[in-house]
Design an enzyme around this catalytic site. Structure first.
Site, PDB file in Angstrom:
ATOM      1  N   ASN A  81       4.139   3.867   0.948  1.00 29.45           N
ATOM      2  CA  ASN A  81       4.830   4.360   2.146  1.00 29.45           C
ATOM      3  C   ASN A  81       5.893   3.341   2.572  1.00 29.45           C
ATOM      4  O   ASN A  81       5.882   2.837   3.698  1.00 29.45           O
ATOM      5  CB  ASN A  81       3.843   4.651   3.282  1.00 29.45           C
ATOM      6  CG  ASN A  81       4.524   5.489   4.358  1.00 29.45           C
ATOM      7  OD1 ASN A  81       4.652   5.072   5.490  1.00 29.45           O
ATOM      8  ND2 ASN A  81       5.016   6.645   3.989  1.00 29.45           N
ATOM      9  N   LEU A  82       6.764   3.078   1.640  1.00 27.32           N
ATOM     10  CA  LEU A  82       7.658   1.925   1.765  1.00 27.32           C
ATOM     11  C   LEU A  82       8.791   2.159   2.761  1.00 27.32           C
ATOM     12  O   LEU A  82       9.359   3.248   2.830  1.00 27.32           O
ATOM     13  CB  LEU A  82       8.241   1.598   0.386  1.00 27.32           C
ATOM     14  CG  LEU A  82       7.178   1.367  -0.703  1.00 27.32           C
ATOM     15  CD1 LEU A  82       7.853   1.091  -2.040  1.00 27.32           C
ATOM     16  CD2 LEU A  82       6.235   0.234  -0.332  1.00 27.32           C
ATOM     17  N   HIS A  83       9.097   1.129   3.520  1.00 26.04           N
ATOM     18  CA  HIS A  83      10.209   1.163   4.466  1.00 26.04           C
ATOM     19  C   HIS A  83      11.098  -0.052   4.194  1.00 26.04           C
ATOM     20  O   HIS A  83      10.844  -0.829   3.255  1.00 26.04           O
ATOM     21  CB  HIS A  83       9.697   1.200   5.904  1.00 26.04           C
ATOM     22  CG  HIS A  83       8.665   0.152   6.208  1.00 26.04           C
ATOM     23  ND1 HIS A  83       8.938  -1.191   6.189  1.00 26.04           N
ATOM     24  CD2 HIS A  83       7.340   0.255   6.514  1.00 26.04           C
ATOM     25  CE1 HIS A  83       7.855  -1.872   6.491  1.00 26.04           C
ATOM     26  NE2 HIS A  83       6.858  -1.028   6.679  1.00 26.04           N
ATOM     27  N   HIS A 107       9.512  -3.465   3.419  1.00 25.96           N
ATOM     28  CA  HIS A 107       9.060  -3.690   2.037  1.00 25.96           C
ATOM     29  C   HIS A 107      10.252  -3.985   1.126  1.00 25.96           C
ATOM     30  O   HIS A 107      10.189  -4.843   0.236  1.00 25.96           O
ATOM     31  CB  HIS A 107       8.345  -2.451   1.494  1.00 25.96           C
ATOM     32  CG  HIS A 107       7.076  -2.093   2.200  1.00 25.96           C
ATOM     33  ND1 HIS A 107       6.978  -1.010   3.027  1.00 25.96           N
ATOM     34  CD2 HIS A 107       5.856  -2.677   2.183  1.00 25.96           C
ATOM     35  CE1 HIS A 107       5.741  -0.929   3.497  1.00 25.96           C
ATOM     36  NE2 HIS A 107       5.038  -1.932   3.001  1.00 25.96           N
ATOM     37  N   GLN A 167      -2.694 -12.387   7.869  1.00 26.19           N
ATOM     38  CA  GLN A 167      -2.903 -12.082   6.448  1.00 26.19           C
ATOM     39  C   GLN A 167      -2.222 -13.132   5.577  1.00 26.19           C
ATOM     40  O   GLN A 167      -2.794 -13.624   4.587  1.00 26.19           O
ATOM     41  CB  GLN A 167      -2.342 -10.692   6.145  1.00 26.19           C
ATOM     42  CG  GLN A 167      -2.233 -10.370   4.665  1.00 26.19           C
ATOM     43  CD  GLN A 167      -1.838  -8.929   4.422  1.00 26.19           C
ATOM     44  OE1 GLN A 167      -2.667  -8.047   4.526  1.00 26.19           O
ATOM     45  NE2 GLN A 167      -0.573  -8.672   4.088  1.00 26.19           N
ATOM     46  N   SER A 205       6.779  -0.696  10.362  1.00 16.70           N
ATOM     47  CA  SER A 205       5.407  -0.577   9.862  1.00 16.70           C
ATOM     48  C   SER A 205       5.186   0.858   9.411  1.00 16.70           C
ATOM     49  O   SER A 205       5.709   1.807  10.032  1.00 16.70           O
ATOM     50  CB  SER A 205       4.413  -0.903  10.989  1.00 16.70           C
ATOM     51  OG  SER A 205       3.129  -0.419  10.647  1.00 16.70           O
ATOM     52  N   SER A 206       4.396   1.015   8.366  1.00 15.35           N
ATOM     53  CA  SER A 206       4.084   2.369   7.891  1.00 15.35           C
ATOM     54  C   SER A 206       3.369   3.172   8.976  1.00 15.35           C
ATOM     55  O   SER A 206       3.449   4.394   9.013  1.00 15.35           O
ATOM     56  CB  SER A 206       3.198   2.300   6.650  1.00 15.35           C
ATOM     57  OG  SER A 206       3.874   1.588   5.639  1.00 15.35           O
ATOM     58  N   MET A 222       0.847  -1.192   0.000  1.00 16.34           N
ATOM     59  CA  MET A 222       0.000   0.000   0.000  1.00 16.34           C
ATOM     60  C   MET A 222       0.887   1.249   0.000  1.00 16.34           C
ATOM     61  O   MET A 222       0.430   2.342   0.332  1.00 16.34           O
ATOM     62  CB  MET A 222      -0.933   0.000   1.216  1.00 16.34           C
ATOM     63  CG  MET A 222      -1.888  -1.197   1.198  1.00 16.34           C
ATOM     64  SD  MET A 222      -3.428  -0.927   2.100  1.00 16.34           S
ATOM     65  CE  MET A 222      -2.803  -0.641   3.741  1.00 16.34           C
ATOM     66  N   GLY A 255       5.010 -10.144   3.852  1.00 14.59           N
ATOM     67  CA  GLY A 255       5.722 -10.071   5.128  1.00 14.59           C
ATOM     68  C   GLY A 255       5.051 -10.925   6.194  1.00 14.59           C
ATOM     69  O   GLY A 255       3.824 -10.978   6.282  1.00 14.59           O
TER      70      GLY A 255
END
Ligand code: PAF
Length: 282
Positions: free
Chosen positions: A32-34, A37, A155, A187-188, A30, A149
């Site tokens: 807002n990558l960190h 990701h 999920q 986490s975003s 979704m 992840g």
């Protein structure tokens, strides 16, 4: 790196690659990558000759009082990171390229009863939103393999189950959680934390570690073990929603099991944190 918006452009590119003998790995996000990701992207690059990342803030998986409106959208930054990470194609569809006959969609996917507990009990409809969009992303990209992840353990189990039940024919690979040096799972949503709450947030991981230590020491009073740590989180200012020991499949654990996963969700200030830890007592 290609950045595409339309499903037809995506299909044409993927078809061309396939005709040339490429294999395709997908990392759904979704945005807002960190670094978490980017670790999934690195894994995806090991698994196929082409990597596709999707960036889509999926309205179907947000409840009416959740953070869809304020979910961080940082597309330019995300694209720079993905180009640097060697991604071949980023698909950033508008809502009507995903939900082609209007939103909300008439067709949804629910994976019961696994989706009704833990996260699902606190976020009704969340996993229907996830399973539905993941199925649409799979049908749009048609990858050989998709990487998710393990931070979102439930999920991951739901996606695996959907793929099995519907014979989707895509390999699902889980990848371990990336953590900050103090143990907080990346986490975003961590950016919603105030400075003071950011200092407290690693207690969530510490609670998981304490439950894991209890299991490793031979304790099998699962509910008591979790209640002790939940009380400590509450005393530190968290609002724990669940802290449970389960089998990796998310079935209820039995004393004779060899593998466990400990899962937690707790609200701190206005931020909801989730995390989990796999435990294999020897
Ligand atoms: O884990 C996420 O970021 C989302 O739930 C996913 C899998 C991209 C579906 O929107």
């Amino acid at each position: 790196m290609n950045t595409l918006h339309l499903a037809s452009e995506l299909r044409a590119t993927v078809d061309r690659w396939r005709a040339a003998g490429d294999t395709i790995a997908l990392v759904p996000t979704m945005g807002n990558l960190h670094d978490g990701h980017l670790a999934l992207v690195a894994k995806a690059r090991e698994l196929a000759t082409r990597v596709v990342v999707t960036i889509f803030v999926n309205p179907l998986q947000f409840g009416p009082n959740e953070d869809f409106g304020r979910y961080p959208r940082t597309l330019a930054d995300d694209l720079a990171k993905l180009a640097e990470a060697g991604v071949d194609l980023v698909w950033t569809p508008p809502v009507d390229e995903v939900y082609v006959n209007g939103f909300p969609p008439a067709t949804t996917i629910t994976v019961s009863p696994i989706a009704d507990q833990l996260e699902g009990a606190f976020r009704p409809g969340f996993f229907t939103g996830v399973a539905t969009v993941v199925a649409i992303l799979f049908a749009s990209v048609r990858p050989d393999v998709a990487v998710f992840g393990e931070k979102d353990w439930q999920q991951l189990q739901i996606v695996r189950r959907m793929v099995e039940d519907l014979r989707v024919g895509i390999q699902i690979v889980g990848y371990p959680t990336e953590r900050a040096a103090d143990g907080l799972a990346l986490s975003s949503r961590n950016q919603y934390l105030s400075e003071a709450d950011r200092r407290l947030a690693p207690k969530v991981h510490a609670a998981l570690q304490a439950v894991a230590a209890g299991l490793t020491a031979g304790r099998r009073d699962f509910a008591v073990l979790c209640a002790e740590q939940s009380a400590l989180l509450a005393a530190a200012g968290f609002k724990p929603q669940y802290l449970e020991v389960r089998a990796p499949s998310l079935a209820q654990p039995a004393a004779g099991d060899r593998d466990f996963v400990v899962l937690v969700a707790a609200v701190l200030g206005s931020t909801r944190l989730i995390d989990n830890l796999a435990v294999r007592p020897v």
